[in-house]
Write an enzyme that holds these catalytic residues in place. Sequence first.
Site, PDB file in Angstrom:
ATOM      1  NE  ARG A  83      -4.045  -5.869  -6.352  1.00 54.25           N
ATOM      2  CZ  ARG A  83      -3.928  -6.837  -5.484  1.00 54.25           C
ATOM      3  NH1 ARG A  83      -4.650  -7.929  -5.695  1.00 54.25           N
ATOM      4  NH2 ARG A  83      -3.166  -6.751  -4.497  1.00 54.25           N
ATOM      5  CE  LYS A 132      -3.898  -4.553  -1.396  1.00 53.75           C
ATOM      6  NZ  LYS A 132      -4.823  -5.219  -0.416  1.00 53.75           N
ATOM      7  CD  GLU A 140     -12.479  -9.871  -1.026  1.00 56.38           C
ATOM      8  OE1 GLU A 140     -11.325 -10.188  -1.445  1.00 56.38           O
ATOM      9  OE2 GLU A 140     -12.692  -8.587  -1.421  1.00 56.38           O
TER      10      GLU A 140
HETATM   11  N1  PMP Z   1      -8.910  -9.551  -0.584  1.00 55.50           N
HETATM   12  C1  PMP Z   1      -8.450  -8.643   0.150  1.00 55.50           C
HETATM   13  C2  PMP Z   1      -9.745  -7.745   0.534  1.00 55.50           C
HETATM   14  C3  PMP Z   1      -7.396  -7.972   0.283  1.00 55.50           C
HETATM   15  O1  PMP Z   1      -7.093  -6.898   1.081  1.00 55.50           O
HETATM   16  C4  PMP Z   1      -6.257  -9.071  -0.109  1.00 55.50           C
HETATM   17  C5  PMP Z   1      -4.600  -8.429   0.028  1.00 55.50           C
HETATM   18  N2  PMP Z   1      -4.584  -8.607   1.342  1.00 55.50           N
HETATM   19  C6  PMP Z   1      -6.593  -9.992  -0.841  1.00 55.50           C
HETATM   20  C7  PMP Z   1      -7.736 -10.536  -1.188  1.00 55.50           C
HETATM   21  C8  PMP Z   1      -5.331 -10.859  -1.425  1.00 55.50           C
HETATM   22  O2  PMP Z   1      -4.664 -10.276  -2.525  1.00 55.50           O
HETATM   23  P1  PMP Z   1      -3.199 -10.451  -2.780  1.00 55.50           P
HETATM   24  O3  PMP Z   1      -3.012 -12.033  -3.024  1.00 55.50           O
HETATM   25  O4  PMP Z   1      -3.074  -9.797  -4.228  1.00 55.50           O
HETATM   26  O5  PMP Z   1      -2.490 -10.102  -1.495  1.00 55.50           O
END
Ligand code: PMP
Length: 284
Positions: A46, A145, A178
């Site tokens: 990612r 990200k 989210e």
């Molecule tokens: N959404 C956002 C905006 C995030 O920053 C994150 C990570 N903190 C997630 C979802 C969750 O992703 P992951 O399970 O890969 O940590």
Amino acid sequence: MDGALVPREQAVVSVFDHGVLYGDGCFEGIRAYNRRIFKVGSHIKRLFASAAAIRLESPYAHRQWIDSIRQTLDANGLTNAYIRVVMTRGVGTLGLNPFRCPAPTCFIITDSIELYPPSLYESGMKVITARRPRNLPAALDPSIKSLNYLNNILAKIEAIDAGVLEAIMLNHEGYVAECTGDNIFFVKGGRVTTPPVSAGLLEGVTRRFVMELCGELAIPCGERIFRMEELKAADEVFLTGTAAEIIAVSQVDDELIGNGAIGPVTRRLTEEFRARVAQGAPED
Ligand code: PMP
């Protein structure tokens, strides 16, 4: 820092770094459990996808990032840790042009994190709906990200102002996307649902793992778009993220979820998640 192990005080970034000046860069948050780096392969993949989306080229190969993370964990004597991997545009001139920055700045931090107080994992967490929508994917795709987290931070401030620690963010069409730093799921009639990436969200590594766990546990699980009314009428709601792991939501705005206690599906998934990472977290 840029390939060398340095003491914490020497781990510093230039004021001319475009990561600092413009939020130009990308990052990952990863966890290690018992010296195993949970889904590190997926995280580095990612990281490379985020970098490609902003036309940033990693000076290190996928394998080198993973080796460096292990070295940093070892140097700090850590077996359980929260790991932050950052790649900025690097040092450049005081203008936006990213192509005037000759080399990215790369660093890895290994430390610990406590996102939410442990008591919230027993009681479930209250959240609010943010008034501010999640970034429009055509403008700044939430699946990148990037070091630009102001959209999320401003929604997080809305949450803190309301006396809670997390906010649900909707996309520009009013569908649930989210939370500020976590993905969201609901359970209704035993079925687990989460929004698709096309709703405008970060494709969480924990989200994917939980969906796979559902498959293995024969819990029906799928992706589709939905609105707040449906979420509030759910039997259970939970959030997932690297730092958060799995946390139940007890209340959304003024609406109690189910009876407000942690539901059976959330409990089952949490137990299974903890067992898997304790037994030897997958590193793929
Ligand atoms: N959404 C956002 C905006 C995030 O920053 C994150 C990570 N903190 C997630 C979802 C969750 O992703 P992951 O399970 O890969 O940590």
